[in-house]
Each structure stands twice: as C-alpha cells, then as structure tokens.
Design a protein around this motif. Structure first.
Motif, PDB file in Angstrom:
ATOM      1  N   HIS A   1      49.891  16.064  49.274  1.00  0.00           N
ATOM      2  CA  HIS A   1      51.457  16.063  49.458  1.00  0.00           C
ATOM      3  C   HIS A   1      52.104  17.150  49.516  1.00  0.00           C
ATOM      4  O   HIS A   1      53.275  17.412  49.999  1.00  0.00           O
TER       5      HIS A   1
ATOM      6  N   MET B   1      53.863  11.789  43.333  1.00  0.00           N
ATOM      7  CA  MET B   1      54.020  13.392  43.875  1.00  0.00           C
ATOM      8  C   MET B   1      54.490  14.417  43.016  1.00  0.00           C
ATOM      9  O   MET B   1      55.788  14.407  42.928  1.00  0.00           O
TER      10      MET B   1
ATOM     11  N   LEU C   1      57.249  12.191  53.364  1.00  0.00           N
ATOM     12  CA  LEU C   1      55.937  12.804  53.457  1.00  0.00           C
ATOM     13  C   LEU C   1      55.498  12.110  54.838  1.00  0.00           C
ATOM     14  O   LEU C   1      54.907  12.643  55.509  1.00  0.00           O
TER      15      LEU C   1
END
Length: 257
Positions: free
Chosen positions: A138, A163, A177
């Motif tokens: 990520h 994340m 994302l």
C-alpha cells in the motif's frame, strides 16, 4: 518425521526459526529466537544446533545465531528470481547510471514487495528498501504496480488489511488505494512522492513475461522535488528492455515467468 506434542513437525519448527531473522536483524540470540518462535528454549537450542551442523545456520563470535552460508547457497541455486534478476541486471545498471540514485527490482510475495536487487549510490536519497527486504504494497511504488496488476482476490485481501502510515502522503484507506491502482493501470506507472519518506519519490513500472503477465516491478527512488518525473522515460525504456529479454530468450532448464 518427528512431531511435537502439538502435532507440529520438526521441519515446521525449523522453518519458524529461520523465519525469525529479518533484513534488519540478521543476528539473534537463542533466547530471542525462542521468544519469537514460541518454542521452548531447549527445543529451540536443539533445532538450532542441528541446523548449524548442516550449515543452514551459523554461530557468530559471541555465540549469536546467524543465517548460514549453506542456506544462502541453496536458496540462490533454486530461486525462481535468479533468471528474472539475470535478465534485468544490464538494464538496471543502465537505469541506475541515468538516475544516479536508487534503481531496484521487486516481486510480489504474499502481501509485500520483496526486493530481489537494488543498486544505489553513496549520496543517494534515503531509501528504506534493501535486497531481500520487504515493504507493504500500500505504501511503495513497486507495491502499487504489482497490486494493480494482481488477481482481484489479492487486491481485495490487501484492501481489507491495516495500512500503516509512514508520512502524511501515505495512502491508508481502501477507496484511495483502489483509485491509485486504477491510475497505475491507466497511465502505466506508479508515482508516489513522499509516501514512504518525505524526502523521497518512488516511481515504478511493470515488467511482463511471455504471457504478458506482470511478474516484477522496476522502480527508482529519487529526491522528492520538481525533477522527480524526469526519470520516468528511462524507467519505462528499461522495463521494456527487460520484458523483451524475458520474452525472447529463455536460458536452458529455466521455467517461464
């Protein structure tokens, strides 16, 4: 094969011991290994002794435990990354000469980017990646490229996980994302200024195999300034060169992709 009272095999426990080492912590005490693996210290000590006998682990001058040369030898001989790295190295070297900072090759392993190679320079911008090191998909430009072209189930799994935030620019929400991955597929590269460190920009492009599948990411880490995008043409050209090599020549006894 011998099994513990829990039903776990000796091989499984030995694998946990080897996995206790990280790219940052390459030397551990027996006590630390036992703690990290959840093994009784006597069990950990016995397995470490056996692995050391076969050269898979080694003892340092202070009796600390390290990965053995024999393990590196076996892994290098059998690694499916070897042919990919061999194909990439001439282009990686040229790319590094052009950008003057970091040029690296990464593959997707689980939910992380595993870096197979990295070329750097003494005065290069800060970079957290290293050979055989990992970064979460990520946050890194390589991760964005690899995840953007991964199967839907892989992307869904990543989107459901926590994340961690590295900087104010790090993407930490599923919607953001997912949109970033769509942009990667649309424009052909990932451009992440300041996502892992405020002073660095990561730029990555895909490398494909004979089936047109994305098997790796080629990336550069350059200063986070107005000149960051200047390396994109060289990056794209290098990735095309690696792809041509992978699709036009297969070394003897190698497996595609």
């Amino acid at each position: 094969m011998p099994r513990a009272a829990t039903g776990e095999s000796s091989i499984a426990r030995a694998a946990r011991i080897i996995a206790a080492f990280t790219a940052e912590e390459t030397s551990l005490t027996v006590t630390e290994i036992a703690r990290r693996t959840g093994l009784h210290i006597a069990t950990a000590s016995r397995l470490i002794a056996e692995l050391t006998t076969h050269g898979l682990l080694a003892r340092g001058p202070d009796r600390d435990v390290r990965i053995g040369v024999r393990l590196w030898e076996l892994a290098s001989r059998a690694s499916p990354i070897s042919s990919l790295r061999d194909a990439a190295m001439p282009y990686l070297e040229d790319l590094h000469a052009v950008v003057g900072h970091h040029a690296q090759l990464g593959v997707l392993d689980g939910d992380d980017v595993l870096f197979a190679e990295r070329l750097s320079a003494r005065d290069a911008v800060i970079n957290y990646s290293q050979i055989a090191g990992r970064l979460p998909v990520h946050a890194s430009s390589s991760g964005h490229v690899l995840a953007a072209h991964a199967p839907p189930e892989v992307r869904d799994r990543v989107l459901q996980q926590p994340m961690p935030r590295y900087t104010a620019a790090t993407i930490t929400t599923p919607d953001q994302l997912d949109r970033a991955w769509a942009a990667v597929r649309r424009q052909g590269y990932a451009f992440l200024p300041g996502h892992v460190h405020e002073d660095a920009t990561g730029i990555a492009v895909p490398v494909r195999n004979t089936l047109n599948e994305v098997v790796a990411s080629l990336s550069i880490i350059v200063p986070n300034d107005e000149h960051a995008q200047a390396g994109i043409p060289a990056l794209l050209a290098a990735a095309r060169g690696i792809t041509r090599t992978l699709t036009s020549h297969r070394p003897p006894n190698s497996r595609p992709g």
